[in-house]
Design a protein around this motif. Structure first.
Motif, PDB file in Angstrom:
ATOM      1  N   THR A  52       0.835  -1.200   0.000  1.00  0.00           N
ATOM      2  CA  THR A  52       0.000   0.000   0.000  1.00  0.00           C
ATOM      3  C   THR A  52       0.871   1.253   0.000  1.00  0.00           C
ATOM      4  OG1 THR A  52      -1.758  -1.188   1.156  1.00  0.00           O
ATOM      5  CG2 THR A  52      -1.831   1.215   1.252  1.00  0.00           C
ATOM      6  N   ALA A  53       1.895   1.264   0.834  1.00  0.00           N
ATOM      7  CA  ALA A  53       2.803   2.416   0.885  1.00  0.00           C
ATOM      8  C   ALA A  53       3.532   2.603  -0.439  1.00  0.00           C
ATOM      9  CB  ALA A  53       3.805   2.239   2.025  1.00  0.00           C
ATOM     10  N   PHE A  54       3.985   1.513  -1.038  1.00  0.00           N
ATOM     11  CA  PHE A  54       4.684   1.625  -2.323  1.00  0.00           C
ATOM     12  C   PHE A  54       3.772   2.195  -3.400  1.00  0.00           C
ATOM     13  CE2 PHE A  54       7.088  -2.284  -0.696  1.00  0.00           C
ATOM     14  CZ  PHE A  54       8.064  -1.507  -0.088  1.00  0.00           C
ATOM     15  N   LEU A  55       2.570   1.683  -3.481  1.00  0.00           N
ATOM     16  CA  LEU A  55       1.650   2.123  -4.528  1.00  0.00           C
ATOM     17  C   LEU A  55       1.247   3.580  -4.340  1.00  0.00           C
ATOM     18  CD1 LEU A  55      -0.583  -1.053  -4.900  1.00  0.00           C
ATOM     19  CD2 LEU A  55       1.209  -0.251  -6.446  1.00  0.00           C
ATOM     20  N   PHE A  56       0.909   3.966  -3.117  1.00  0.00           N
ATOM     21  CA  PHE A  56       0.524   5.361  -2.885  1.00  0.00           C
ATOM     22  C   PHE A  56       1.713   6.300  -3.076  1.00  0.00           C
ATOM     23  CE2 PHE A  56      -3.401   4.296  -0.106  1.00  0.00           C
ATOM     24  CZ  PHE A  56      -4.163   4.140  -1.251  1.00  0.00           C
ATOM     25  N   SER A  57       2.901   5.840  -2.733  1.00  0.00           N
ATOM     26  CA  SER A  57       4.087   6.653  -2.955  1.00  0.00           C
ATOM     27  C   SER A  57       4.375   6.804  -4.448  1.00  0.00           C
ATOM     28  CB  SER A  57       5.288   6.048  -2.235  1.00  0.00           C
ATOM     29  OG  SER A  57       6.398   6.913  -2.284  1.00  0.00           O
ATOM     30  N   ALA A  89       2.295  15.300 -16.306  1.00  0.00           N
ATOM     31  CA  ALA A  89       2.761  14.400 -15.241  1.00  0.00           C
ATOM     32  C   ALA A  89       1.760  14.323 -14.088  1.00  0.00           C
ATOM     33  CB  ALA A  89       4.127  14.859 -14.731  1.00  0.00           C
ATOM     34  N   VAL A  90       1.149  15.445 -13.737  1.00  0.00           N
ATOM     35  CA  VAL A  90       0.159  15.443 -12.655  1.00  0.00           C
ATOM     36  C   VAL A  90      -1.072  14.640 -13.082  1.00  0.00           C
ATOM     37  CG1 VAL A  90      -1.446  16.914 -11.352  1.00  0.00           C
ATOM     38  CG2 VAL A  90       0.968  17.547 -11.552  1.00  0.00           C
ATOM     39  N   ILE A  91      -1.503  14.806 -14.318  1.00  0.00           N
ATOM     40  CA  ILE A  91      -2.635  14.015 -14.827  1.00  0.00           C
ATOM     41  C   ILE A  91      -2.287  12.527 -14.803  1.00  0.00           C
ATOM     42  CG2 ILE A  91      -3.999  13.487 -16.889  1.00  0.00           C
ATOM     43  CD1 ILE A  91      -3.841  16.533 -17.527  1.00  0.00           C
ATOM     44  N   ASN A  92      -1.077  12.196 -15.221  1.00  0.00           N
ATOM     45  CA  ASN A  92      -0.640  10.801 -15.219  1.00  0.00           C
ATOM     46  C   ASN A  92      -0.597  10.237 -13.796  1.00  0.00           C
ATOM     47  OD1 ASN A  92       0.389   8.411 -16.505  1.00  0.00           O
ATOM     48  ND2 ASN A  92       2.382   8.950 -15.659  1.00  0.00           N
ATOM     49  N   SER A  93      -0.131  11.029 -12.839  1.00  0.00           N
ATOM     50  CA  SER A  93      -0.102  10.580 -11.440  1.00  0.00           C
ATOM     51  C   SER A  93      -1.515  10.334 -10.920  1.00  0.00           C
ATOM     52  CB  SER A  93       0.607  11.612 -10.562  1.00  0.00           C
ATOM     53  OG  SER A  93       1.978  11.642 -10.846  1.00  0.00           O
ATOM     54  N   SER A  94      -2.446  11.193 -11.316  1.00  0.00           N
ATOM     55  CA  SER A  94      -3.840  11.021 -10.898  1.00  0.00           C
ATOM     56  C   SER A  94      -4.428   9.739 -11.466  1.00  0.00           C
ATOM     57  CB  SER A  94      -4.684  12.213 -11.338  1.00  0.00           C
ATOM     58  OG  SER A  94      -4.184  13.386 -10.762  1.00  0.00           O
ATOM     59  N   LEU A  95      -4.135   9.484 -12.723  1.00  0.00           N
ATOM     60  CA  LEU A  95      -4.619   8.241 -13.342  1.00  0.00           C
ATOM     61  C   LEU A  95      -3.996   7.014 -12.687  1.00  0.00           C
ATOM     62  CD1 LEU A  95      -4.601   9.296 -17.102  1.00  0.00           C
ATOM     63  CD2 LEU A  95      -6.599   8.986 -15.623  1.00  0.00           C
ATOM     64  N   SER A  96      -2.729   7.104 -12.342  1.00  0.00           N
ATOM     65  CA  SER A  96      -2.072   5.963 -11.696  1.00  0.00           C
ATOM     66  C   SER A  96      -2.672   5.697 -10.325  1.00  0.00           C
ATOM     67  CB  SER A  96      -0.563   6.178 -11.604  1.00  0.00           C
ATOM     68  OG  SER A  96      -0.245   7.183 -10.673  1.00  0.00           O
ATOM     69  N   LEU A  97      -3.098   6.754  -9.633  1.00  0.00           N
ATOM     70  CA  LEU A  97      -3.730   6.561  -8.329  1.00  0.00           C
ATOM     71  C   LEU A  97      -4.995   5.720  -8.457  1.00  0.00           C
ATOM     72  CD1 LEU A  97      -3.786   7.119  -5.313  1.00  0.00           C
ATOM     73  CD2 LEU A  97      -4.977   9.261  -5.811  1.00  0.00           C
ATOM     74  N   TYR A 100      -3.726   2.088  -8.997  1.00  0.00           N
ATOM     75  CA  TYR A 100      -3.122   1.537  -7.793  1.00  0.00           C
ATOM     76  C   TYR A 100      -4.159   1.296  -6.695  1.00  0.00           C
ATOM     77  CZ  TYR A 100       1.356   2.928  -9.879  1.00  0.00           C
ATOM     78  OH  TYR A 100       2.434   3.085 -10.696  1.00  0.00           O
ATOM     79  N   SER A 101      -5.175   2.156  -6.625  1.00  0.00           N
ATOM     80  CA  SER A 101      -6.193   1.980  -5.590  1.00  0.00           C
ATOM     81  C   SER A 101      -6.985   0.696  -5.789  1.00  0.00           C
ATOM     82  CB  SER A 101      -7.123   3.194  -5.532  1.00  0.00           C
ATOM     83  OG  SER A 101      -7.886   3.288  -6.705  1.00  0.00           O
ATOM     84  N   ARG A 102      -7.036   0.199  -7.009  1.00  0.00           N
ATOM     85  CA  ARG A 102      -7.705  -1.089  -7.243  1.00  0.00           C
ATOM     86  C   ARG A 102      -6.955  -2.227  -6.546  1.00  0.00           C
ATOM     87  NH1 ARG A 102      -8.818  -2.031 -13.363  1.00  0.00           N
ATOM     88  NH2 ARG A 102      -9.881  -3.817 -12.470  1.00  0.00           N
ATOM     89  N   VAL A 103      -5.642  -2.160  -6.554  1.00  0.00           N
ATOM     90  CA  VAL A 103      -4.842  -3.177  -5.860  1.00  0.00           C
ATOM     91  C   VAL A 103      -5.045  -3.047  -4.358  1.00  0.00           C
ATOM     92  CG1 VAL A 103      -2.523  -4.080  -5.448  1.00  0.00           C
ATOM     93  CG2 VAL A 103      -3.125  -3.214  -7.718  1.00  0.00           C
ATOM     94  N   VAL A 104      -5.017  -1.818  -3.857  1.00  0.00           N
ATOM     95  CA  VAL A 104      -5.203  -1.583  -2.420  1.00  0.00           C
ATOM     96  C   VAL A 104      -6.581  -2.059  -1.983  1.00  0.00           C
ATOM     97  CG1 VAL A 104      -5.324   0.194  -0.626  1.00  0.00           C
ATOM     98  CG2 VAL A 104      -3.534   0.295  -2.371  1.00  0.00           C
ATOM     99  N   ARG A 105      -7.590  -1.791  -2.794  1.00  0.00           N
ATOM    100  CA  ARG A 105      -8.942  -2.266  -2.466  1.00  0.00           C
ATOM    101  C   ARG A 105      -8.973  -3.788  -2.382  1.00  0.00           C
ATOM    102  NH1 ARG A 105     -13.051  -1.176  -6.834  1.00  0.00           N
ATOM    103  NH2 ARG A 105     -12.553  -3.292  -7.435  1.00  0.00           N
TER     104      ARG A 105
END
Length: 157
Positions: A52-57, A89-97, A100-105
């Motif tokens: 979770t920490a890796f993905l959110f980071s 880059a900010v848009i890409n980071s938002s999309l990656s969130l 990644y949140s699917r894995v955390v869920r």
């Protein structure tokens, strides 16, 4: 350039940690789909917290190391007049969130049962080191960015 070098340093911890988690999952016989990670948070909490920490980071969520390294990176890009690149880059980071949140869920909020054995101690130790580099590097990030900027100046001056 120094900010890019500092980001790569932090990125190494985050990305290595995420792949170490995948290696642990392979060792446990867990598959590679989101659904295969269902319930691992309850069964292997340390590994799931680390992932979770890796993905959110990686997505740049504060207060993790990826947030600060991206902050310096984006600030350097804006100073260089590359604001349009920062927007992308900010848009890409938002999309990656979102991804990644699917894995955390799956790790924490979905039900699942696994027949997990123990994991090699070396994999857990490497996971812990990557987690320390991702989370606890924050108090020492000033020296990291300073060293990266000095190295960039020496290399590209």
């Amino acid at each position: 350039m120094g900010a890019a070098m500092a980001h790569l340093f932090v990125y190494g911890f985050m990305n290595t940690g995420a792949f170490l988690f995948v290696a642990l999952a392979e060792n446990w016989g867990v598959g590679r789909r989101f659904e295969d990670y269902n319930g691992l948070g309850a069964e292997k909490p340390f590994a799931a917290v680390a992932m979770t920490a890796f993905l959110f980071s990686l997505a740049g969520v504060p207060p993790l190391g990826g947030f600060f390294s991206k902050l310096f990176l984006f600030a350097g890009a804006v100073e260089a007049g590359l604001w349009w690149l920062v927007v992308i880059a900010v848009i890409n980071s938002s999309l990656s969130l979102f991804y990644y949140s699917r894995v955390v869920r799956a790790l924490w909020f979905e039900e699942g049962e696994h027949d997990l054995g123990s994991a090699p101690t070396a994999l857990y130790a490497a996971l812990a080191i990557a987690l320390i580099g991702t989370v606890l590097l924050l108090p020492g990030f000033g020296p990291v960015i300073e060293t990266a900027q000095e190295a960039a100046t020496a290399l590209f001056a």
